[in-house]
Design an enzyme around this catalytic site. Sequence first.
Site, PDB file in Angstrom:
ATOM      1  N   ASP A  26      45.146 -12.756 -27.441  1.00 16.28           N
ATOM      2  CA  ASP A  26      45.524 -11.871 -28.336  1.00 16.28           C
ATOM      3  C   ASP A  26      44.690 -10.068 -26.714  1.00 16.28           C
ATOM      4  O   ASP A  26      44.396  -9.060 -27.235  1.00 16.28           O
ATOM      5  CB  ASP A  26      44.759 -10.886 -28.656  1.00 16.28           C
ATOM      6  CG  ASP A  26      45.641 -12.294 -30.460  1.00 16.28           C
ATOM      7  OD1 ASP A  26      46.597 -11.824 -30.611  1.00 16.28           O
ATOM      8  OD2 ASP A  26      44.522 -13.040 -31.276  1.00 16.28           O
ATOM      9  N   HIS A  54      53.596 -10.842 -28.432  1.00 18.28           N
ATOM     10  CA  HIS A  54      53.414 -10.252 -27.594  1.00 18.28           C
ATOM     11  C   HIS A  54      53.854  -8.540 -28.067  1.00 18.28           C
ATOM     12  O   HIS A  54      55.057  -8.178 -28.617  1.00 18.28           O
ATOM     13  CB  HIS A  54      53.716 -10.322 -26.292  1.00 18.28           C
ATOM     14  CG  HIS A  54      53.112 -11.512 -25.491  1.00 18.28           C
ATOM     15  ND1 HIS A  54      53.805 -11.758 -24.788  1.00 18.28           N
ATOM     16  CD2 HIS A  54      52.709 -11.745 -25.514  1.00 18.28           C
ATOM     17  CE1 HIS A  54      52.432 -13.122 -24.403  1.00 18.28           C
ATOM     18  NE2 HIS A  54      51.966 -12.423 -24.544  1.00 18.28           N
TER      19      HIS A  54
END
EC number: 6.3.4.4
Length: 439
Positions: A26, A54
């Site tokens: 992340d 993403h």
Amino acid sequence: MAAMPKPSDSKTGGKATVLLGSQWGDEGKGKLADVLSGQMDVCARCAGGNNAGHTIVADVNGVKTKFDFHLLPSGLVNPRCAGFIGSGVVVHVPSFFAELDTIQKKGLNCDGRLFISDRAHLVFDFHQVVDGLKEVELGGSSIGTTKKGIGPAYSSKASRSGLRVHHLYDPELFATKFRKLVEGRFKRYGHFEYDTEGEIARYRAFAERLRPHIVDGVTFIHTALAQNRKVLVEGANALFLDIDFGTYPFVTSSSTSIGGVLTGLGIPPTAIGDVIGVMKAYTTRVGMGPFPTELHEEIGHHLQEVGAEYGVTTGRRRRCGWLDLVMMRYSCLINGYTSLNLTKLDVLDQLKEIKICVGYVVDGKELPSFPADLEVLAKVEVQYKTLPGWQQDISKTTTWEELPENCRNYVDFIEQFLGVKIEWIGVGPARESMIHRAG
């Protein structure tokens, strides 16, 4: 099928640029992948599956459009860039088509530019069922997986009972191996509800729709390199989720380090050029496991809210803490970053003071490196360096010189501690909110 290319000459052949997560995932890899993919001919995935996440905002026909990528390479937002899913990836075919259909409905045409290695292993719905059953079985010791079936699929692969993409094109062999695979799971977990024959029929239909996307992955990637095509390898997850070097067992089931790039694509070390590590200006993680710099009170909540720290794949709230340079030094050693991308620096804008972890102490002694033993990691006393904050909005800055002095000092401290240049700095969520420090 194209002829096998000659091995890439390290002096004249193309070099792949590799983008890797350096923490617990992340970090914002998708944004830099979006920026870099505009210069690339191929964007490749090498490991993991649709457990990655993403988010990219791209211009499609003059309209800012949000795309969430999980299995497909995010470089597809560049209309001239081919997407390639390598042999080290595990592919859930229904998710592949669902994601493809979603991005194409948003105006992103992927016809003739999305390919899958015929050696990639398949994730089936029963793998996802087993993933959930295993988490229940672990109870309070659960790992906190995404329940996408990734671990069970890699387990099938490691036990040499898995099915690969090319098996789809031998229907009788596929059906025989599939039935045997499901029976093995019934014996292990009991007879859960699952339509084995219906799944076989469904994959027979999938096979025809999938056929235009299937390539010999080794030939594909080596041809691209031999032709000096610009290749971007988009890493999934991150170093501390690596099956060997991460915070085991709170990891994923694949190699998410630089080694996974080589084995997942079938390329030699000489084919690697730049290796860019993506790191947040603070630390986050999802799921269970020790987190030395975790913040539970006001500042942790502030980072969570200002940084919008919720998982793209699961929606789970991310745990937040100060930047940990002991972790990052270990990450740099393993992955050999040639440069770093520091993301979400703007999330720290309002803080009066900012702490950075520079050491771990156990029983009065400083640890020489990041520990393998999580029992040790759980009891470390963190040594912090405290720096003054800048307390002003940096989201509109476009150059290094425009950043406040205290902000530049923060970046300089990280760079000097790690000995790796911070080349890219993210100062906001927009694609344009990225400072590039050339030279």
